[in-house]
Design an enzyme around this catalytic site. Structure first.
Site, PDB file in Angstrom:
ATOM      1  N   HIS A   1      21.838  20.744   1.815  1.00 50.37           N
ATOM      2  CA  HIS A   1      22.725  20.569   2.976  1.00 50.37           C
ATOM      3  C   HIS A   1      22.582  19.132   3.467  1.00 50.37           C
ATOM      4  O   HIS A   1      21.516  18.718   3.911  1.00 50.37           O
ATOM      5  CB  HIS A   1      22.378  21.568   4.080  1.00 50.37           C
ATOM      6  CG  HIS A   1      22.791  22.973   3.754  1.00 50.37           C
ATOM      7  ND1 HIS A   1      22.116  24.075   4.216  1.00 50.37           N
ATOM      8  CD2 HIS A   1      23.817  23.444   2.997  1.00 50.37           C
ATOM      9  CE1 HIS A   1      22.709  25.172   3.761  1.00 50.37           C
ATOM     10  NE2 HIS A   1      23.738  24.818   3.015  1.00 50.37           N
TER      11      HIS A   1
ATOM     12  N   GLU B   1      20.778  17.649   6.772  1.00 52.01           N
ATOM     13  CA  GLU B   1      19.390  18.010   7.073  1.00 52.01           C
ATOM     14  C   GLU B   1      18.440  16.921   6.558  1.00 52.01           C
ATOM     15  O   GLU B   1      17.676  17.116   5.619  1.00 52.01           O
ATOM     16  CB  GLU B   1      19.097  19.390   6.472  1.00 52.01           C
ATOM     17  CG  GLU B   1      19.966  20.471   7.106  1.00 52.01           C
ATOM     18  CD  GLU B   1      19.961  21.819   6.390  1.00 52.01           C
ATOM     19  OE1 GLU B   1      19.123  22.024   5.483  1.00 52.01           O
ATOM     20  OE2 GLU B   1      20.803  22.685   6.725  1.00 52.01           O
TER      21      GLU B   1
ATOM     22  N   HIS C   1      14.876  23.052   3.964  1.00 49.79           N
ATOM     23  CA  HIS C   1      16.036  22.995   4.855  1.00 49.79           C
ATOM     24  C   HIS C   1      15.569  22.663   6.277  1.00 49.79           C
ATOM     25  O   HIS C   1      14.379  22.624   6.553  1.00 49.79           O
ATOM     26  CB  HIS C   1      16.740  24.360   4.906  1.00 49.79           C
ATOM     27  CG  HIS C   1      17.501  24.709   3.677  1.00 49.79           C
ATOM     28  ND1 HIS C   1      18.874  24.682   3.617  1.00 49.79           N
ATOM     29  CD2 HIS C   1      17.081  25.121   2.455  1.00 49.79           C
ATOM     30  CE1 HIS C   1      19.269  25.056   2.400  1.00 49.79           C
ATOM     31  NE2 HIS C   1      18.200  25.326   1.683  1.00 49.79           N
TER      32      HIS C   1
ATOM     33  N   GLU D   1      12.734  26.451   6.642  1.00 49.72           N
ATOM     34  CA  GLU D   1      13.578  25.816   7.660  1.00 49.72           C
ATOM     35  C   GLU D   1      12.599  25.002   8.507  1.00 49.72           C
ATOM     36  O   GLU D   1      11.817  25.559   9.277  1.00 49.72           O
ATOM     37  CB  GLU D   1      14.304  26.860   8.519  1.00 49.72           C
ATOM     38  CG  GLU D   1      15.351  27.670   7.772  1.00 49.72           C
ATOM     39  CD  GLU D   1      16.639  26.919   7.496  1.00 49.72           C
ATOM     40  OE1 GLU D   1      16.805  25.794   8.024  1.00 49.72           O
ATOM     41  OE2 GLU D   1      17.486  27.451   6.756  1.00 49.72           O
TER      42      GLU D   1
END
Length: 412
Positions: free
Chosen positions: A167, A170, A293, A368
């Site tokens: 992504h 990020e 992420h 994350e």
């Protein structure tokens, strides 16, 4: 392929507000589902799914009054996390190094552009030719290489693959990947050195190079790759794998942030990742796949698309718990763990789900990274947090590998 930080045509977010709203009732859920479907002035970070949920939404300056009115009219509770998103981007821009930055000076106190990171990866192979080499997994839609580094100090090691930057926005993901790689190569700490010796490591810090490039030149908050689909561009590469492709938590709308593509592996970037795993899982003995992420401070394992538990659920839960304990011990950062479906939100077509099955990698995990779920920084994490994030994530990596080894995942 060069080009420097955002010019006059770049997206701006002046006086865009960031809200965190509470969906107390089913009516609230339906209201925000309709709003997401109809409004191009509200950017949703997550989808409205169930009562009791909190949702982060960015609202364009021209629609703030309408949005506030909507909250009042329907008695929706919430708060403003940030009144001017552009201020976050401007603050961060002071810590971004130019595209011409010398790779020899790469540090973990600034954010770096694609060209510098790639040049730095090449320089590692030059400096440590006996155990570091670069490789290309494939090419992006716009023809950029998807570059990786292999670290191998011993023959017949089991392998661990680290994926970063799927992504684009990020930025803490590639920064953490390069920090971890550098530590595994250069650290004098006995534990880290052992980790970098007893296993082969494949690092791909930026598997979405076109998207990452565009976050510097076009739109800081861009997420997808850059392939055109009608009026819109880009596929969410982490929805494009053949793992319940097109199912829950993905979209068939090319303008949506979680558009799954025209079919499984319609995108060259996701196809390259899958091909790499397919071709190397046996020969390189890949036993662990870790995707980086941000944000929300979670450590998760498959599946994302179903509450059904994977065969080694208990082992993955144990590995995750140990990793979180180790991570939290460094700086006190709070993390939650569990399967993706249980922990963050349902999603289909993700890389770790595919790597696990059918890819055949038994320990597949997603971080994350910082900040917390109600972060005001979101994807715009201040550069001063790169080092603390790197150090705590390294502690988690040590714990993951140790626990997976104790459970027999790296045995003959």
């Amino acid at each position: 392929m060069s080009g420097d930080v955002a010019g006059e045509s770049a997206a701006r977010y002046d006086n865009y507000r960031l809200y965190r709203v509470d969906l107390a009732t089913e009516e609230h859920v339906q209201l925000f589902q309709q709003l997401e479907a109809k409004s191009d002035s509200c950017t949703f970070y997550g989808h409205a799914r169930q009562p009791g949920q909190q949702l982060t939404i960015m609202v364009s300056a021209s629609k703030v009054a309408d949005f506030e009115d909507l909250l009042t009219l329907h008695s929706v509770g919430g708060r403003v996390l940030e009144r001017n998103v552009q201020q976050l981007i401007d603050r961060e821009a002071t810590t971004v190094k130019p595209v011409t930055a010398d790779p020899a000076e790469l540090d973990w106190e600034h954010y770096y552009q694609l060209e510098t990171i790639y040049a730095w990866m090449d320089s590692l192979a030059t400096r440590y030719p006996e155990f570091v080499s670069t490789l290309e997994m494939g090419s992006s839609y716009e023809g950029r290489p998807i570059k990786g580094v292999k670290l191998s100090r011993r023959p017949d090691n089991k392998a661990i693959v680290v994926e970063g930057g799927i992504h684009a926005r990020e930025w803490i993901s590639p920064a953490t990947a390069t920090f971890l790689l550098n530590e595994l190569i250069t650290s004098t700490d006995a534990t880290v050195r052992e980790l970098g010796t007893a296993y082969d490591w494949y690092f791909f810090p930026i598997v979405n190079p076109d998207g990452y490039r565009f976050t510097f030149t076009g739109d800081r908050l861009w997420r997808k790759n850059r392939k055109p689909y009608g009026l819109c561009r880009g596929v969410d590469l982490n929805r494009n794998f053949a793992s319940n492709w097109g199912g829950i938590g993905s979209s068939d709308d090319p303008c949506s942030y979680d558009f799954a593509g025209s079919g499984p592996f319609s995108e060259p970037e996701s196809a390259a990742i899958a091909n790499f795993i397919r071709e190397n899982v046996g020969t390189a003995r890949i036993r662990t796949y870790i995707a980086l992420h941000s944000y929300s401070q979670l450590l998760m394992f498959p599946y994302g698309h179903t509450p059904e538990k994977v065969a080694n659920y208990d082992d993955l839960q144990t590995i995750t718990t140990k990793a979180i304990e180790a991570l939290t011990a460094v700086n006190g950062t709070a993390f939650r763990g569990g399967s993706k479906y249980e922990t963050i939100y349902p999603s289909s077509g993700g890389s770790i789900d595919w790597a696990y099955q059918p890819g055949g990698v038994p320990v597949s995990l997603t971080f994350e990274l910082r900040g917390p779920p109600d972060s005001t920084d979101m994807f715009i994490l201040p550069a001063e947090q790169i080092l603390p994030v790197g150090r705590e994530t390294l502690a988690a990596f040590v714990a993951i590998v140790r626990e997976a080894a104790r459970l027999g995942y790296y045995d003959r």
